[in-house]
Design an enzyme around this catalytic site. Structure first.
Site, mmCIF file in Angstrom:
data_model
loop_
_atom_site.group_PDB
_atom_site.id
_atom_site.type_symbol
_atom_site.label_atom_id
_atom_site.label_comp_id
_atom_site.label_asym_id
_atom_site.label_seq_id
_atom_site.Cartn_x
_atom_site.Cartn_y
_atom_site.Cartn_z
ATOM 1 N N ALA A 14 0.826 -1.215 0.000
ATOM 2 C CA ALA A 14 0.000 0.000 0.000
ATOM 3 C C ALA A 14 0.855 1.258 0.000
ATOM 4 C CB ALA A 14 -0.934 -0.009 1.214
ATOM 5 N N ARG A 20 -2.386 8.039 -11.486
ATOM 6 C CA ARG A 20 -3.470 8.079 -12.470
ATOM 7 C C ARG A 20 -4.832 8.385 -11.840
ATOM 8 N NH1 ARG A 20 -3.724 3.127 -16.294
ATOM 9 N NH2 ARG A 20 -2.764 1.924 -14.620
ATOM 10 N N GLY A 87 10.369 -1.038 -5.870
ATOM 11 C CA GLY A 87 9.772 -2.237 -6.429
ATOM 12 C C GLY A 87 8.949 -3.026 -5.424
ATOM 13 N N GLY A 148 2.131 -9.268 -16.209
ATOM 14 C CA GLY A 148 3.237 -10.204 -16.194
ATOM 15 C C GLY A 148 2.783 -11.554 -16.733
ATOM 16 N N ASN A 178 -0.283 -12.761 -14.358
ATOM 17 C CA ASN A 178 -0.092 -12.696 -12.912
ATOM 18 C C ASN A 178 -1.158 -11.831 -12.247
ATOM 19 O OD1 ASN A 178 1.054 -12.744 -10.343
ATOM 20 N ND2 ASN A 178 2.502 -11.101 -10.801
ATOM 21 N N ARG A 342 -31.446 15.178 12.232
ATOM 22 C CA ARG A 342 -30.026 15.453 12.427
ATOM 23 C C ARG A 342 -29.472 14.662 13.610
ATOM 24 N NH1 ARG A 342 -30.008 21.787 12.727
ATOM 25 N NH2 ARG A 342 -27.820 21.406 13.287
#
Length: 481
Positions: A14, A20, A87, A148, A178, A342
């Protein structure tokens, strides 16, 4: 600490930014059906038997940690930091200390909210039955671009995973890809990562390379092919976020209908994962049940109702366009249409709040009614009392809020102002148009109205001259234009 070597730890990746998404918020914190997408992944891991959660954080690490502290208080989790994005393999290495001593390691991505416990439990069963050292989740696609590719030996085992950027043309033609989910021996995985280099297009430590390392050492690496690839679909854009939420919502609504809930228009209903609905309840179009809302049995929730963190008893009828938050509604009560409840509102059994009524920190007793056009704030209304149209509890003096207490079986006439702090005793009657500024004794009648005056000729002497003057001013202005 003595670790149970039969236990399972889950590493959830994470740390990424998710550029994007075009967002100032970390990608994994974007909500899906009311919970951050990361929380759905952690829920699935816990339900599938993970004893320890290691959430690898990086981008906006503190924000992710704060969110987890709120959502997973009392859960065994750690948040190791990946300070540099080197990575996926490096991310798992950052969690090595957090998972030390655990036998098996489950590796997941934090942006796959549609992953569920059934999918992970099936993976665990297949892994244990096969005796594999590592099991990698895969699926088939017609267009594998970006994924992959899985490299298999003749016996069906895996010998490697080739990332798209590093694949040859022949390898890019492979349709099995993958899914980014791994389950295997924790020590073997961590050991394999120490042997993985960075000789690839990204210059990173690829998690996928552990397959090649372990296979080359004679370890048994097997694929686990998913029938439903959507379970591991990742979220990288706002469009994908919307698509995945709709899929999850569809599953949620189908499950509720299977439990005895009627949906008049499933396409227009939104129920978040933390909300619940009892059997024989009917939800009309446009209903939204958000947060920790709980609906009892045999209720009817009409069109456009939006409930957030509410508790609704059995047999309640909410008419169209009730908006409620942090409200408790007792069995057999009714509210709406066009009612705003409320936070702090409590409606007793068989009570009634009607159209264009607003409440805030209002507690209504059993059978109490406020049928229309009223504001009830910071007040208590006793059992069986009736609040007439246009009633206002004047609870705010400009600096402080004050409380109004209305006893049992009180009748409040229309257009009444109750200036808090004030008490109205049991079975008292307040005449229409009254402003109550002092306590009203039980059983009494209070009326405050000015003496009636009739002024003859007012229109001719005052209104008509003003209207004529105004008309002349408008004509002059128009002429100047």
């Amino acid at each position: 600490m003595t670790e149970d070597r039969s236990s399972l730890a889950a590493v959830v990746l994470a740390a990424g930014q998710g550029t994007r998404m075009r967002s100032s918020m970390a990608k994994v914190l974007h909500p899906v059906l009311g919970r951050p997408m990361l929380a759905h992944v952690l829920d699935a891991a816990r339900s599938a038997g993970a004893d320890r959660l290691a959430v690898v954080v990086g981008h906006q690490a503190e924000a992710v940690r704060i969110s987890l502290a709120t959502l997973f208080d009392g859960v065994d989790y750690q948040t190791p930091l990946q300070a540099e994005q080197l990575g996926t393999g490096h991310a798992v290495q950052c969690a090595a200390t957090a998972t030390e001593g655990y036998k098996d390691l489950l590796i997941l991505c934090g942006d796959t909210p549609n992953l569920n416990a059934l999918t992970l439990s099936a993976l665990r069963e297949a892994h244990e039955a096969s005796g594999a050292d590592l099991t990698v989740v895969t699926f088939e696609v017609t267009d594998p671009t970006g994924y992959g590719r899985m490299i298999r030996a003749q016996d069906g085992s895996l010998t490697g995973i080739i990332e798209h950027k590093d694949a040859t043309e022949a390898q890019r033609a492979i349709g099995e890809v993958n899914a980014g989910v791994y389950l295997g021996d924790r020590d073997l995985i961590i050991g394999a990562l120490e042997k993985v280099g960075t000789a690839n297009a990204q210059g990173e430590v690829y998690l996928t390379d552990i397959v090649k390392v372990l296979a080359s050492e004679g370890r048994r690496v097997l694929p686990h092919v998913l029938d439903d690839p959507q379970r591991v679909a990742g979220v990288n854009t706002r469009e994908q976020l919307s698509i995945i939420e709709q899929r999850m919502l569809k599953d949620r609504l189908q499950a509720l209908m299977g439990e005895g809930v009627s949906l008049e228009d499933p396409s227009g209903v939104r129920i978040e994962t933390t909300a619940s609905v009892g059997a024989d309840t009917t939800l009309s179009t446009g209903v939204q049940l958000l947060g920790r809302t709980t609906i009892g049995q045999g209720c009817r929730i009409d069109a456009g109702c939006v409930l957030t963190d509410c508790t609704v008893g059995d047999g309640v009828h909410l008419k169209p366009y009730v908006v409620a938050e942090d409200t408790v509604i007792g069995a057999g009560a009714t509210a709406g249409p066009f009612t705003h409840l409320r936070p702090g509102t409590v409606l007793g059994e068989a009570s009634k709040i009607g159209n264009f009524v607003e409440t805030k920190k209002a507690v209504l007793g059993k059978g109490a009614k406020a049928s229309h056009l009223s504001y009830l704030g910071d007040c208590e209304v006793g059992e069986g009392s009736n609040i007439g149209a246009g009633t206002i509890t004047c609870n705010y003096d400009g600096s402080y809020k004050h409380k109004t207490v209305i006893g049992k079986e009180v009748f409040i006439g229309s257009d009444t102002q109750l200036v808090a702090p004030v008490n109205v005793g049991d079975r008292a009657t307040v005449g229409a148009g009254t402003t109550v500024t002092v306590d009203v004794p039980a059983g009494s009648l209070v009326v405050t109205r000015g003496e009636r005056r009739v002024i003859q000729g007012y229109d001719a002497r005052h209104r008509q001259p003003r209207e004529a003057k105004r008309a002349a001013e408008k004509a002059a202005a128009k002429k100047e234009q």
